[in-house]
Design an enzyme around this catalytic site. Sequence first.
Site, PDB file in Angstrom:
ATOM      1  CG  HIS A   1      -5.845  -1.889   1.103  1.00  0.00           C
ATOM      2  ND1 HIS A   1      -4.554  -1.473   1.257  1.00  0.00           N
ATOM      3  CD2 HIS A   1      -6.608  -0.944   1.690  1.00  0.00           C
ATOM      4  CE1 HIS A   1      -4.529  -0.339   1.929  1.00  0.00           C
ATOM      5  NE2 HIS A   1      -5.770   0.004   2.210  1.00  0.00           N
TER       6      HIS A   1
ATOM      7  CG  HIS B   1      -3.264  -0.973  -2.995  1.00  0.00           C
ATOM      8  ND1 HIS B   1      -2.120  -1.716  -3.125  1.00  0.00           N
ATOM      9  CD2 HIS B   1      -3.664  -1.090  -1.703  1.00  0.00           C
ATOM     10  CE1 HIS B   1      -1.823  -2.245  -1.948  1.00  0.00           C
ATOM     11  NE2 HIS B   1      -2.738  -1.893  -1.069  1.00  0.00           N
TER      12      HIS B   1
ATOM     13  CG  ASP C   1      -1.405  -6.140  -2.572  1.00  0.00           C
ATOM     14  OD1 ASP C   1      -2.626  -6.103  -2.328  1.00  0.00           O
ATOM     15  OD2 ASP C   1      -0.552  -5.525  -1.918  1.00  0.00           O
TER      16      ASP C   1
ATOM     17  CD  GLN D   1      -0.814  -9.708   0.427  1.00  0.00           C
ATOM     18  OE1 GLN D   1      -0.615  -8.525   0.199  1.00  0.00           O
ATOM     19  NE2 GLN D   1      -1.626 -10.121   1.370  1.00  0.00           N
TER      20      GLN D   1
ATOM     21  CE  LYS E   1      -9.878  -8.512   8.186  1.00  0.00           C
ATOM     22  NZ  LYS E   1      -8.697  -9.344   8.289  1.00  0.00           N
TER      23      LYS E   1
ATOM     24  NE  ARG F   1       2.361  -8.888   5.396  1.00  0.00           N
ATOM     25  CZ  ARG F   1       1.132  -9.082   4.936  1.00  0.00           C
ATOM     26  NH1 ARG F   1       0.380 -10.032   5.483  1.00  0.00           N
ATOM     27  NH2 ARG F   1       0.657  -8.349   3.969  1.00  0.00           N
TER      28      ARG F   1
ATOM     29  CB  CYS G   1      -1.000   0.049   1.141  1.00  0.00           C
ATOM     30  SG  CYS G   1      -1.242  -1.455   2.041  1.00  0.00           S
TER      31      CYS G   1
END
Length: 658
Positions: free
Chosen positions: A511, A386, A384, A382, A465, A364, A335
């Site tokens: 997200h 946005h 991922d 991911q 979410k 992480r 992000c």
Amino acid sequence: MKVVLPDSSELELPDGATGLDAARAIGPRLAEQAILLRSNGHVQDLRLPLEEGQQIQILTTRDKDDPDALYVLRHSAAHLLAEAVRRLYPGTKIAIGPPVENGFYYDFEFPEPIGEDALERIEEEIRHELSEGRSWERREVSADEAKRFFAEQGEDYKVELVDTAEGPISFYTQGDFTDLCRGPHLQDSGPIKALKLTSLAGAYWRGDEHNTQLTRIYGTAFFSQDDLDTYLEQLEEARRRDHRRLGVQLDLFHLSEHSPGSPFWHPRGMVIWNVLEDLRRRENARRGYSEVKTPLLYDIETYITSGHYENYEENMFFVEGHEDEKRLALKPMNCPGHMLLFGSRLRSYRDLPLRYAESSTLHRDERGGTLHGLLRVKHITQDDAHVFVTEEQIQPEIDAMIEFASDLYDLFGVKPRAELSTRPEKRLGTDEQWDHAEAALEQALRRHEMEYVVSPGEGTFYGPKIDLHMTDALGRSWQMGTIQLDYQMPMRFGLTYMGSDNEEHHPVVIHRALLGSLERFIGILVEHFGGAFPLWLAPVQIRVVPVGEGHREGAATVAQELRAAGLRVELDERDETVGKRIRDAEVEKVPYVVVYGDRESRESLAVRERGGAQSTKTLDQLRDELLATLSAWQAGADRSSPPEQRSGEVQPTGDEVQ
Ligand SMILES: [Zn+2]
Ligand SMILES: [Zn+2]
């Protein structure tokens, strides 16, 4: 007083009547079989008084698959376990013993450590308790009395639990064993027809590594021996399918202490990885997402702005550079990078929705104890994205995402279920923003008629979410994708776009990841398919086995022609017997094996399919059949149509780079 039964009829009872009284009023048989009372989704002990007008449902031993019924059964079994341990191991302190998914556990502080072999002895003792029979008696006590009671027995953990208990304090007593417990419990141990202690583990008191390490005994219990047997078979099947075991057997990946929690992908594992990457890239492109690449390292200011430093610091890796003094951190999420990218030039409402997709590596710092094969790693990739939207675009965009998710999961033969997580205690933003955001997600789910549950307080710090879960071939539930609405981060980064009203507005960001972490997703797929991947996903689709030295050339030609058609083919020329090489292909779950010997030629190939079917085909037939299977799958993927392009939607021009 009156209570309301499930068929909406009313039952007249004397004031102060309990659930058990209600069961007796309905019939003696029901009273005998009753195990629990359910009221508006909450469970209640049968011994507790009912309220005027309360809706009640009485669960009995016949509700043997009902999660609440199993829950109370297993909770009661946990008390039997504690009783048995205290008798067998004098001086043992008992901590907590809740039911959990598929079973129960109890945490103990043993005077001397015990090993797995002790489980049989403890189980024997519980069986003895069951044959004698136990019934539970409930009693409310004052906090002082409870503390005195446990202090006298040296049960320090229980004393501490009384101190932090909320609401009335109750004791449940069976035989000569009394536990501090909120309940509910069975009337007696009769319904516990099958029980098994399954494993031992270490667990810190209150889950805090600074506290004493306790011994956790896991077990499970059922209403029938058959149910237990079925469950144990499933466990065995799960063990056979364990992705860590299959990962080695199929030569997909390995983990090493040299980089904890970060898989090393082998060539075959990488084939699966790339098939998924291609799928991700193709589907994103068809649905108006633009692929970007943002840095791995950012200065601390960026994370302060994003809120990660405040809320996620303990999971981040920090890096000291040699030259500049700035301290950097590896991104745990994409992000912040995507926010900076959006903010790198002026934006107009015509640019929205602006959909950035990126599958870069995230780090992480998951703690050692929580790492688990591919399912929980420190090194995450991911699928991922946005998506920056205006307020009005939230609903259609979330609709499109849910549709995207359904289509995608369909390709793997799984149906998603949604979980809507609402505002947590630790959060950014005003209550009004949260009201709006939560309503937007819930409306999208309703409009899409997707099955969902609400998890209060489980949202992220920046917004509510939707998590998407799947059930695998063994009936286990996995979290996959997530769709998170966020009003906060664009504001924190000062992001704006020029509206059609010529005013500046903050965009809202969504997200979203659908497969979730690729590492984890592959781990789930390995277990879901038990390593027997469908043709389109199989790392090796065909293995060609020449019988002898003289067959190598012919076999190589066959392999080469199949490869030229785009199939993934391996030639097994090892000096092993044909039988051994066929068995190896079976162990590696290769979908097709072609054995090439004296009788074989281009016009006649001996084909063995995974699962045992054998046939003779020409090379052309085999190739065409496999290509047809693959294109049927591809057609299924193509059928999932991308959302219609909405008016005012302009794709980014890709010149964001400064
Ligand atoms: Zn209990
Ligand atoms: Zn994000």
